[in-house]
Motif scaffolding. Structure first.
Motif, mmCIF file in Angstrom:
data_model
loop_
_atom_site.group_PDB
_atom_site.id
_atom_site.type_symbol
_atom_site.label_atom_id
_atom_site.label_comp_id
_atom_site.label_asym_id
_atom_site.label_seq_id
_atom_site.Cartn_x
_atom_site.Cartn_y
_atom_site.Cartn_z
ATOM 1 N N ARG A 34 0.834 -1.206 0.000
ATOM 2 C CA ARG A 34 0.000 0.000 0.000
ATOM 3 C C ARG A 34 0.871 1.258 0.000
ATOM 4 N NH1 ARG A 34 -3.639 -2.949 -1.510
ATOM 5 N NH2 ARG A 34 -5.096 -3.933 -0.118
ATOM 6 N N ASP A 72 -4.631 -3.643 18.002
ATOM 7 C CA ASP A 72 -5.263 -4.725 17.255
ATOM 8 C C ASP A 72 -6.636 -5.122 17.806
ATOM 9 O OD1 ASP A 72 -4.488 -5.881 19.639
ATOM 10 O OD2 ASP A 72 -3.422 -7.553 18.721
ATOM 11 N N ILE A 101 -10.856 -4.862 18.163
ATOM 12 C CA ILE A 101 -12.138 -4.479 17.574
ATOM 13 C C ILE A 101 -12.864 -3.714 18.676
ATOM 14 C CG2 ILE A 101 -14.339 -5.305 16.666
ATOM 15 C CD1 ILE A 101 -12.749 -7.826 15.701
ATOM 16 N N HIS A 128 -4.421 -2.280 13.417
ATOM 17 C CA HIS A 128 -3.774 -3.559 13.131
ATOM 18 C C HIS A 128 -4.720 -4.746 13.259
ATOM 19 C CE1 HIS A 128 -0.470 -6.533 13.005
ATOM 20 N NE2 HIS A 128 0.105 -5.589 12.299
ATOM 21 N N VAL A 129 -6.035 -4.493 13.225
ATOM 22 C CA VAL A 129 -6.991 -5.592 13.231
ATOM 23 C C VAL A 129 -6.891 -6.298 11.883
ATOM 24 C CG1 VAL A 129 -9.465 -6.157 13.183
ATOM 25 C CG2 VAL A 129 -8.578 -4.593 14.904
ATOM 26 N N VAL A 130 -6.777 -7.610 11.933
ATOM 27 C CA VAL A 130 -6.713 -8.417 10.716
ATOM 28 C C VAL A 130 -8.134 -8.576 10.184
ATOM 29 C CG1 VAL A 130 -6.083 -10.704 9.826
ATOM 30 C CG2 VAL A 130 -4.672 -9.600 11.581
ATOM 31 N N THR A 131 -8.300 -8.383 8.883
ATOM 32 C CA THR A 131 -9.649 -8.417 8.308
ATOM 33 C C THR A 131 -10.350 -9.749 8.566
ATOM 34 O OG1 THR A 131 -8.700 -8.997 6.167
ATOM 35 C CG2 THR A 131 -9.241 -6.681 6.530
ATOM 36 N N GLY A 132 -9.622 -10.852 8.574
ATOM 37 C CA GLY A 132 -10.241 -12.150 8.868
ATOM 38 C C GLY A 132 -10.793 -12.204 10.282
ATOM 39 N N ASP A 133 -10.104 -11.579 11.244
ATOM 40 C CA ASP A 133 -10.595 -11.530 12.626
ATOM 41 C C ASP A 133 -11.869 -10.693 12.717
ATOM 42 O OD1 ASP A 133 -8.424 -13.074 13.332
ATOM 43 O OD2 ASP A 133 -7.265 -11.382 14.137
ATOM 44 N N LEU A 134 -11.916 -9.598 11.968
ATOM 45 C CA LEU A 134 -13.128 -8.778 11.947
ATOM 46 C C LEU A 134 -14.282 -9.564 11.337
ATOM 47 C CD1 LEU A 134 -14.648 -6.128 12.365
ATOM 48 C CD2 LEU A 134 -13.701 -5.345 10.173
ATOM 49 N N GLN A 135 -14.025 -10.262 10.255
ATOM 50 C CA GLN A 135 -15.059 -11.081 9.617
ATOM 51 C C GLN A 135 -15.594 -12.122 10.599
ATOM 52 O OE1 GLN A 135 -16.278 -10.761 6.473
ATOM 53 N NE2 GLN A 135 -17.702 -12.445 6.767
ATOM 54 N N VAL A 193 -12.480 -0.136 14.559
ATOM 55 C CA VAL A 193 -11.373 -1.024 14.857
ATOM 56 C C VAL A 193 -10.084 -0.227 14.953
ATOM 57 C CG1 VAL A 193 -12.479 -2.957 13.665
ATOM 58 C CG2 VAL A 193 -10.848 -1.517 12.432
#
Length: 160
Positions: free
Chosen positions: A79, A97, A99, A114-121, A111
């Motif tokens: 990015r 990290d 939510i 550093h929250v991982v998108t998979g963890d948010l999902q 969030v």
């Protein structure tokens, strides 16, 4: 360490995050100065803040002392801007990290960076499973009604 960071700056920056989260060892400087495509620019200091207040204080200090600051997420550089091309301070956001909130009604999640998108999902899916379970329990406890009315109510409740 380059001349860009004075001992006074180093002391102030270390005080902001604590000794444990102010890194100057060779391994850390190499790791935090390299991105996923193996571009390496050595920082003078790596800081790992644990709060947004610490991030703000680091930014103020770097601005006041005219020390380059490079924020670092996952460090891929895909990015843009993950390596410190002019030395200075890398501010790794890896400790931020959490939510903070999932607001189903407004389709909004707050969030930390550093929250991982998979963890948010996963968190959203757990919340939706709870909503579905509560809706199903409400249906079982309700007075007898026509099935089409129950289906319409449940589908309306679950629709995003």
């Amino acid at each position: 360490m380059s001349t860009a960071i004075s001992p006074a700056f180093l002391a102030q920056a270390t005080d902001l995050v604590g000794v444990r989260f102010a890194l100057r060892d060779e391994a850390a400087l190499e790791t935090y100065g390299t991105d996923a495509v193996n571009r390496t620019y050595r920082p003078d200091l790596v800081l790992l803040p644990g709060t947004t207040a610490e991030v703000a204080a680091i930014a103020r200090l770097c601005h006041q002392e005219r020390v380059p600051l490079v924020p670092r997420g996952a460090g891929t550089g895909y990015r843009g801007g993950a390596v410190p091309t002019s030395g200075g301070v890398v501010v790794s956001l890896e400790r931020l990290d959490q939510i903070l909130e999932i607001d189903r009604e407004n389709l909004l999640a707050r969030v930390q960076p550093h929250v991982v998108t998979g963890d948010l999902q996963d968190a959203v899916e757990r919340m939706l499973a709870l909503v579905r379970a509560e809706a199903a329990e409400d249906v079982r406890e309700a007075a007898p009604v026509a099935v089409h009315a129950v289906i319409a109510d449940v589908l309306g409740w679950l629709a995003p």
